[in-house]
Design a protein around this motif. Structure first.
Motif, PDB file in Angstrom:
ATOM      1  N   LEU A 203       0.904  -1.147  -0.349  1.00  0.00           N
ATOM      2  CA  LEU A 203      -0.004  -0.114  -0.054  1.00  0.00           C
ATOM      3  C   LEU A 203       0.805   1.237  -0.062  1.00  0.00           C
ATOM      4  O   LEU A 203       0.574   2.216  -0.662  1.00  0.00           O
ATOM      5  CB  LEU A 203      -0.761  -0.085   1.238  1.00  0.00           C
ATOM      6  N   VAL A 204       1.809   1.428   0.741  1.00  0.00           N
ATOM      7  CA  VAL A 204       2.730   2.521   0.786  1.00  0.00           C
ATOM      8  C   VAL A 204       3.619   2.754  -0.271  1.00  0.00           C
ATOM      9  O   VAL A 204       3.425   3.890  -0.832  1.00  0.00           O
ATOM     10  CB  VAL A 204       3.845   2.278   2.188  1.00  0.00           C
ATOM     11  N   VAL A 205       4.086   1.630  -1.069  1.00  0.00           N
ATOM     12  CA  VAL A 205       4.781   1.754  -2.221  1.00  0.00           C
ATOM     13  C   VAL A 205       3.715   2.091  -3.267  1.00  0.00           C
ATOM     14  O   VAL A 205       4.210   3.279  -4.365  1.00  0.00           O
ATOM     15  CB  VAL A 205       5.621   0.442  -2.548  1.00  0.00           C
ATOM     16  N   GLY A 206       2.583   1.549  -3.522  1.00  0.00           N
ATOM     17  CA  GLY A 206       1.741   1.840  -4.720  1.00  0.00           C
ATOM     18  C   GLY A 206       1.055   3.132  -4.555  1.00  0.00           C
ATOM     19  O   GLY A 206       1.152   3.994  -5.679  1.00  0.00           O
ATOM     20  N   ILE A 207       0.424   3.379  -3.258  1.00  0.00           N
ATOM     21  CA  ILE A 207      -0.239   4.654  -3.297  1.00  0.00           C
ATOM     22  C   ILE A 207       0.698   5.926  -3.390  1.00  0.00           C
ATOM     23  O   ILE A 207       0.638   7.011  -3.957  1.00  0.00           O
ATOM     24  CB  ILE A 207      -1.055   4.689  -2.119  1.00  0.00           C
ATOM     25  N   GLY A 208       1.912   5.707  -2.475  1.00  0.00           N
ATOM     26  CA  GLY A 208       2.780   6.795  -2.689  1.00  0.00           C
ATOM     27  C   GLY A 208       3.454   6.972  -4.032  1.00  0.00           C
ATOM     28  O   GLY A 208       3.487   8.401  -4.547  1.00  0.00           O
ATOM     29  N   ALA A 209       3.846   5.936  -4.964  1.00  0.00           N
ATOM     30  CA  ALA A 209       4.210   6.226  -6.351  1.00  0.00           C
ATOM     31  C   ALA A 209       3.152   6.673  -7.127  1.00  0.00           C
ATOM     32  O   ALA A 209       3.438   7.878  -7.817  1.00  0.00           O
ATOM     33  CB  ALA A 209       4.559   4.953  -6.808  1.00  0.00           C
ATOM     34  N   LEU A 210       2.095   6.461  -6.911  1.00  0.00           N
ATOM     35  CA  LEU A 210       0.623   6.791  -7.677  1.00  0.00           C
ATOM     36  C   LEU A 210       0.391   8.355  -7.468  1.00  0.00           C
ATOM     37  O   LEU A 210       0.331   9.343  -8.244  1.00  0.00           O
ATOM     38  CB  LEU A 210      -0.582   6.212  -7.517  1.00  0.00           C
ATOM     39  N   GLN A 211       0.456   8.764  -6.055  1.00  0.00           N
ATOM     40  CA  GLN A 211       0.243  10.198  -5.814  1.00  0.00           C
ATOM     41  C   GLN A 211       1.360  11.103  -6.255  1.00  0.00           C
ATOM     42  O   GLN A 211       1.200  12.136  -6.648  1.00  0.00           O
ATOM     43  CB  GLN A 211       0.137  10.250  -4.152  1.00  0.00           C
ATOM     44  N   ILE A 212       2.625  10.456  -6.046  1.00  0.00           N
ATOM     45  CA  ILE A 212       3.730  11.491  -6.525  1.00  0.00           C
ATOM     46  C   ILE A 212       3.686  11.685  -8.128  1.00  0.00           C
ATOM     47  O   ILE A 212       3.999  12.830  -8.724  1.00  0.00           O
ATOM     48  CB  ILE A 212       4.869  10.807  -6.149  1.00  0.00           C
ATOM     49  N   LEU A 213       3.319  10.477  -8.822  1.00  0.00           N
ATOM     50  CA  LEU A 213       3.074  10.706 -10.055  1.00  0.00           C
ATOM     51  C   LEU A 213       1.993  11.870 -10.587  1.00  0.00           C
ATOM     52  O   LEU A 213       2.230  12.729 -11.542  1.00  0.00           O
ATOM     53  CB  LEU A 213       2.670   9.462 -10.540  1.00  0.00           C
ATOM     54  N   LEU A 214       0.975  11.760  -9.806  1.00  0.00           N
ATOM     55  CA  LEU A 214      -0.309  12.621 -10.274  1.00  0.00           C
ATOM     56  C   LEU A 214       0.268  14.079  -9.706  1.00  0.00           C
ATOM     57  O   LEU A 214      -0.007  14.942 -10.455  1.00  0.00           O
ATOM     58  CB  LEU A 214      -1.493  12.218  -9.434  1.00  0.00           C
ATOM     59  N   ASP A 215       1.042  14.490  -8.491  1.00  0.00           N
ATOM     60  CA  ASP A 215       1.388  15.526  -8.280  1.00  0.00           C
ATOM     61  C   ASP A 215       2.443  16.291  -9.059  1.00  0.00           C
ATOM     62  O   ASP A 215       2.476  17.546  -9.214  1.00  0.00           O
ATOM     63  CB  ASP A 215       1.823  15.523  -6.622  1.00  0.00           C
ATOM     64  N   ARG A 216       3.171  15.327  -9.268  1.00  0.00           N
ATOM     65  CA  ARG A 216       4.407  15.851 -10.356  1.00  0.00           C
ATOM     66  C   ARG A 216       4.432  15.972 -11.779  1.00  0.00           C
ATOM     67  O   ARG A 216       5.253  16.096 -12.502  1.00  0.00           O
ATOM     68  CB  ARG A 216       5.685  15.431  -9.631  1.00  0.00           C
TER      69      ARG A 216
END
Length: 503
Positions: A203-216
């Motif tokens: 969860l940490v890896v998947g959501i963290g990567a997805l959220q950074i992708l969307l924000d940046r």
């Protein structure tokens, strides 16, 4: 609860929810000031927003597991106090790494405040007025993103950016004190459940990567950037494995089996897509007004504030009467109202005045106040009380995800449409165009040199192209709302929310 205790509980939980929602947007307008004060670039300064969004998105789906293990009341009070401490840490930061660390802590410890406020509110109201409680909660979720930029701009201009965070201190202490005094004898059952370490890591890896992708993504040119491609691969693999693991895990850290319920799927999908349209316009309109219409951050915030007037008035009224009408019909009215105003707004011209834009936001508040609450009611309908916290956590995660998708996709679409429209308009600016030569002659008569005249034409073309892009995005938001009309009617009544004892 009843009488004064019920009123105090409603105010305390509503304020706690509002405070957390507010911190998602209040710092946005302060980023340039913070970056300059702490000696980093404006691009690096956006990590003030990204760090909070990523950490909160990761922790939201864990709310149900945490509430089961520690109790809903203890969890909410602890989250509120730790969130307040982290806010003070943000306000007292003397370096950028210190501020980012405190923002991450804000997101980690404060994520459960929103779904648990929703859960505790539904539990202390009788069945016939539970929708009224959710109406008050939904009002905070709508109002906070609108008030945030306005409050942040005022605090930054008149005091300092530190007060954007320090303002949470008195309210956080008040909320925690009231909730503990009122709810300490109403604690939910606790149960020792094993820690699903594999699920948590995925969860940490998947959501963290997805959220950074969307924000940046927009800043880094999306999939033209190796970093964005890498984040997309990591997020895809981690989330697919996470879903497979959690579905078969005996003690999952996130209750994905909720997605086997029709009403929950309809509710959270509609919530996510509706939030895409709502947040996309909330971010894009001020950006257009400040960049190309000469608005200051404060005046853009005032314009947005009109969108919160009707939700504040209608939110509790819709909630109080939702048990008398079909929630799907109310949501349909909300979708159509939002879409009609969005299509009307898509007819803006370059000389549009403040009150015209404000009127569209005011009327859009009618649609917003009529679709958030019915969707939440539908998603929670029929669930046993012990699953409400998990469902609230997941639905709020989907709302956060929708806001991230909305900001990323609609902002990127806005810029891409502007580039395309600029190129098309520029094709008409040539020596063979009578309107071009006439305009150049007018500029020459005003004393502009040829190069300055061409620069003025480019400014006008750019302004027009971003206006056309704004209108296109507003149309897209309206069409997205219209597309939800079929989905919402797939839900099945009754739309009742159970409380303690299954009532």
């Amino acid at each position: 609860m009843s009488g004064g205790a019920l009123v105090l509980a409603t105010l305390a939980l509503g304020l706690g929810s509002f405070m957390n929602f507010l911190d998602m947007s209040i710092a946005n307008v302060s980023v340039p000031t913070i970056a300059g004060d702490l000696g980093v670039s404006p691009t690096e300064g956006t990590w003030v927003i990204t760090s909070y969004a990523v950490s909160e998105a990761i922790m939201l789906p864990l709310t149900g597991w945490l509430a089961t293990r520690f109790g809903q009341v203890r969890m909410f009070v602890a989250a509120t106090l730790l969130f307040t401490v982290a806010s003070v840490g943000c306000g007292l930061s003397v370096s950028f790494p210190m501020l980012i660390g405190a923002r991450v802590m804000q997101g980690v410890v404060g994520a459960s405040m929103i779904p648990l406020a929703q859960t505790l509110l539904t539990g202390c109201y009788p069945p016939q007025t539970r929708s009224f409680a959710l109406g008050i909660w939904s009002m905070t979720s709508i109002l906070a993103p609108i008030v945030g930029p306005l409050a942040g701009g005022w605090l930054t201009e008149n005091l300092s950016w530190h007060w954007v965070f320090l303002i949470n201190l008195p309210f956080g202490v008040l909320v925690a004190t009231l909730v503990w005094a009122l709810f300490r004898n109403r604690e939910s059952p606790r149960r020792e459940v094993p820690v699903d370490a594999v699920g948590l890591g995925l969860l940490v890896v998947g959501i963290g990567a997805l959220q950074i992708l969307l924000d940046r993504g927009n800043e880094l040119d999306w999939f033209g950037s190796p970093l964005i491609v890498g984040l997309a691969v990591v997020a895809s693999i981690a989330l697919v494995v996470f879903i497979a693991w959690e579905w078969t895990e005996a003690h999952p850290i996130v209750d994905l089996r909720l997605f086997a319920r029709r009403n929950f799927v309809v509710g959270v999908t509609s919530l996510m897509l509706g939030t895409v349209a709502f947040f996309g316009t909330v971010v894009m309109l001020p950006l257009w007004l400040q960049s190309y219409q000469g608005y200051t951050a404060l005046w853009a915030g005032k314009m947005l504030a009109f969108g919160g007037v009707l939700p504040v008035i209608l939110g509790p009224l819709v909630g109080a009467n939702l048990n008398r009408v079909d929630a799907r019909a109310v949501a349909t009215f909300g979708f159509l109202s939002f879409a009609v105003v969005a299509f009307w707004s898509a007819r803006f011209t370059p000389d549009v005045d403040f009150w015209t834009v404000a009127a569209t936001r005011f009327l859009m508040g009618l649609g917003i106040s009529c679709f958030f609450l019915p969707i939440i009611t539908i998603s929670l309908s029929g669930l046993p009380v012990e699953r409400i916290a998990s469902a609230s956590g997941i639905s709020n995660f989907m709302r956060i995800l929708g806001s991230s998708f909305g900001i990323a996709i609609l902002t990127s679409t806005w810029e891409h449409k502007a580039i395309v429209q600029h190129a098309r308009l520029a094709e008409s600016v040539n020596v063979f165009s009578p309107s071009t030569t006439d305009y150049l002659q007018q500029l020459a008569q005003l004393g502009l040199q040829p190069q300055a005249a061409l620069s003025e034409i480019d400014r006008v073309v750019t302004q027009q192209s971003y206006l056309m892009a704004t209108n296109a995005v507003l149309c897209l938001s309206g069409m997205l709302m219209v597309s939800l009309l079929l989905l919402i009617w797939w839900a099945r009544p009754p739309f009742t929310i159970k409380g303690p004892g299954g009532h």
